[in-house]
Every structure is written in structure tokens, then in C-alpha cells.
Design an enzyme around this catalytic site. Sequence first.
Site, mmCIF file in Angstrom:
data_model
loop_
_atom_site.group_PDB
_atom_site.id
_atom_site.type_symbol
_atom_site.label_atom_id
_atom_site.label_comp_id
_atom_site.label_asym_id
_atom_site.label_seq_id
_atom_site.Cartn_x
_atom_site.Cartn_y
_atom_site.Cartn_z
ATOM 1 N N SER A 1 -5.969 -69.820 -22.879
ATOM 2 C CA SER A 1 -7.434 -69.800 -22.918
ATOM 3 C C SER A 1 -8.017 -71.048 -22.261
ATOM 4 C CB SER A 1 -7.908 -69.718 -24.372
ATOM 5 O OG SER A 1 -7.434 -70.840 -25.100
ATOM 6 N N ARG B 1 7.965 -70.229 -37.314
ATOM 7 C CA ARG B 1 7.744 -70.149 -35.860
ATOM 8 C C ARG B 1 9.085 -70.236 -35.117
ATOM 9 N NH1 ARG B 1 3.846 -69.605 -38.049
ATOM 10 N NH2 ARG B 1 4.428 -67.524 -37.430
ATOM 11 N N ASP C 1 8.019 -72.457 -27.557
ATOM 12 C CA ASP C 1 9.233 -71.635 -27.509
ATOM 13 C C ASP C 1 10.035 -71.982 -26.251
ATOM 14 O OD1 ASP C 1 8.611 -69.873 -25.170
ATOM 15 O OD2 ASP C 1 7.006 -69.106 -26.449
ATOM 16 N N HIS D 1 3.400 -79.751 -25.165
ATOM 17 C CA HIS D 1 3.070 -79.729 -26.600
ATOM 18 C C HIS D 1 4.317 -79.740 -27.493
ATOM 19 C CE1 HIS D 1 -1.265 -77.992 -25.911
ATOM 20 N NE2 HIS D 1 -1.185 -79.282 -25.701
HETATM 21 P P1 OAD Z 1 -4.793 -69.206 -26.913
HETATM 22 O O1 OAD Z 1 -4.560 -68.323 -28.092
HETATM 23 O O2 OAD Z 1 -5.912 -70.161 -26.980
HETATM 24 O O3 OAD Z 1 -4.992 -68.315 -25.600
HETATM 25 C C1 OAD Z 1 -4.124 -67.270 -25.295
HETATM 26 C C2 OAD Z 1 -4.554 -66.654 -24.003
HETATM 27 O O4 OAD Z 1 -3.594 -65.690 -23.638
HETATM 28 C C3 OAD Z 1 -5.918 -65.938 -24.034
HETATM 29 O O5 OAD Z 1 -6.638 -66.269 -22.858
HETATM 30 C C4 OAD Z 1 -5.525 -64.463 -24.028
HETATM 31 O O6 OAD Z 1 -6.506 -63.663 -23.369
HETATM 32 C C5 OAD Z 1 -4.240 -64.514 -23.226
HETATM 33 N N1 OAD Z 1 -3.324 -63.386 -23.486
HETATM 34 C C6 OAD Z 1 -3.134 -62.675 -24.611
HETATM 35 N N2 OAD Z 1 -2.203 -61.711 -24.421
HETATM 36 C C7 OAD Z 1 -1.786 -61.832 -23.137
HETATM 37 C C8 OAD Z 1 -0.840 -61.124 -22.324
HETATM 38 N N3 OAD Z 1 -0.125 -60.108 -22.789
HETATM 39 N N4 OAD Z 1 -0.706 -61.526 -21.036
HETATM 40 C C9 OAD Z 1 -1.430 -62.554 -20.534
HETATM 41 N N5 OAD Z 1 -2.330 -63.238 -21.258
HETATM 42 C C10 OAD Z 1 -2.501 -62.891 -22.538
HETATM 43 O O7 OAD Z 1 -3.399 -69.942 -26.651
HETATM 44 P P2 OAD Z 1 -3.075 -71.198 -25.710
HETATM 45 O O8 OAD Z 1 -4.022 -71.288 -24.579
HETATM 46 O O9 OAD Z 1 -1.619 -71.155 -25.444
HETATM 47 O O10 OAD Z 1 -1.315 -76.209 -29.255
HETATM 48 O O11 OAD Z 1 -3.360 -72.376 -26.717
HETATM 49 C C11 OAD Z 1 -3.230 -73.703 -26.277
HETATM 50 C C12 OAD Z 1 -2.770 -74.566 -27.408
HETATM 51 O O12 OAD Z 1 -3.590 -74.334 -28.563
HETATM 52 C C13 OAD Z 1 -1.375 -74.264 -27.899
HETATM 53 O O13 OAD Z 1 -0.373 -74.894 -27.127
HETATM 54 C C14 OAD Z 1 -1.397 -74.785 -29.300
HETATM 55 C C15 OAD Z 1 -2.748 -74.326 -29.745
HETATM 56 O O14 OAD Z 1 -3.372 -75.109 -30.702
HETATM 57 C C16 OAD Z 1 -0.735 -76.900 -30.252
HETATM 58 O O15 OAD Z 1 -0.296 -76.347 -31.262
HETATM 59 C C17 OAD Z 1 -0.696 -78.354 -30.036
#
Ligand code: OAD
Length: 240
Positions: free
Chosen positions: A176, A61, A94, A109
Site C-alpha cells: 500500500s 506468523r 517471510d 523490516h
Molecule cells: P498493506 O496491507 O498495507 O498493503 C497490501 C497491499 O497489497 C495493498 O495495496 C493491496 O491492495 C495489495 N494486495 C492485496 N492482495 C494482493 C494480490 N493478490 N496481489 C497484489 N497485491 C495485492 O501491506 P504492506 O504494504 O506490505 O510492517 O505493509 C507495509 C508494512 O506495514 C509491513 O511491512 C508491516 C506493516 O505494518 C511492519 O510490521 C514493520
Amino acid sequence: MPSHDPRRIVIFSGSGVSAESGLPTFRDSGGLWRQYAWEEVASPEGWRKHPGVVQAFYNERRHQAAEAQPNAAHRAIAELEKSFDVVVVTQNVDDLHERAGSTKVVHVHGELAFARGEHSGLRQRVGAAPIHMGQRCAQGSQLRPDIVWFGESVRHLEEARAYFSEAGRVLVVGTSLSVFPAASLVHAAPAAADKVVVAPELDSPPAGFDWMRGKATECVPQVVARWLREGAGASQGQPE
Ligand code: OAD
């Protein structure tokens, strides 16, 4: 002290903001948690069971993140600092917001660019370098990624909640909103603030947020252009 202030902007970002820089999200098809079991690589239990596997996962990563470049969404967010007091609260590990020029970034995080002693908690910058088993902090403790794993405490939560509660404008992008407690921060945004969420897909936008259904690199520059045009005095919300 006003309860919210049109000069203050909070950005709340998730992995989707870095997707167009080539970094994977977690839950989309192709997302990390579709390829790896989070229990194995992002939990204290996984670390106790096979620390080398966990190090290798985060070394990959870290390498990937170091190779990636900030995209138009990261850069637009940084531009807001020309006219506003901006805090980026990010779930991302990142450093693309910082490399795009954002100066106040709160990582709830953790951060790939840091390691910490597994028992001492002593933090040190590793940058893009891998962390190896046997590599120790100044107090002799094995170095591990400085990432918040499932079951560990989220960082800076109360500080972040305070930023949300004072914001006149809030932009949520690329998350999400399914991981708590971080996702609960959006509920601290004032009712009168101008609130936008950018995501191609979402189960349901948080109450009071306008949903821009699209990609970060297309939608975020549009929101930023509007806010820069409106200026600091003219958000929907006014100081009380
Ligand atoms: P998710 O994978 O749960 O959600 C990603 C979101 O980004 C989704 O709603 C997608 O629709 C959206 N998405 C994808 N491509 C996109 C783009 N080009 N432009 C805008 N949106 C886009 O990821 P996170 O919400 O970041 O924690 O996940 C939260 C946490 O879960 C992370 O910080 C991580 C993970 O487990 C830890 O590792 C502690």
C-alpha cells in the site's frame, strides 16, 4: 558509473505478493492490523507490556510463513535473474522470495526466521521454530523476533535507496506504500526507468509508475515475460 542501468532491476514487494500464498496482508479487510492492534504486538511498548503475547503473535506468523509456498509471482521474479542483475527489496518478513529462488533479497523490516537478543542484538536463525520466553542468546539476553517494530529503525535503507537509484527497471508489487520510510524508496527510482506498480487497489500510484490493477500472480508474470523478451539492452531508460 551510469546513474541507472537497464541490466539492473529492483523489485519492491509488500505483503500483497504473498497473499496468494495464503499469508495475510496488513490493511486489507482480513488484514492483520484489522484483527490486532499494532501497538500491542508490533511495538517496543507492546513487548515491554506483554512479551508473551508478542512472542505468540510472531510464533504464529513464523509457523504460517513456514507452511506457505512461493507463488507464481515469487517464481517469476526469481526467473528474472536469468537475464538481469536483480535485487529484491522487501518489506515482507517471510522468506518466500528466497524459497522461490531469488538470491539477493534485502529485508528492510526484518525476518521471521531470525531471533535476536533483546539487549545484545545478537542474531540467530530459528527457522520455523517458536521463540519461548526464557530462551536466551549466547550473551544471556532474552530472544525476541528479529522484526522491525513501529518506532524502530528500518534496515538497509541507504543500501536499498542506492539500488533504486541505479535501476533501469523497477517493479513495485503488493504494497500500500503507506509505511515510511520504506515507502519513500520508490521516489529514488530514476525518471527514465521502466517503472510498474502491481496492486488490485491503491490510493494513487507513485509518480512515473504504470499501474497494473490486478493480482500479483496474474500481473507479475506478464511484466517479467515482457522484460525477459525485451532483454537487458532495451528498457525505456538507457545508461547516461
Ligand atoms: P498493506 O496491507 O498495507 O498493503 C497490501 C497491499 O497489497 C495493498 O495495496 C493491496 O491492495 C495489495 N494486495 C492485496 N492482495 C494482493 C494480490 N493478490 N496481489 C497484489 N497485491 C495485492 O501491506 P504492506 O504494504 O506490505 O510492517 O505493509 C507495509 C508494512 O506495514 C509491513 O511491512 C508491516 C506493516 O505494518 C511492519 O510490521 C514493520
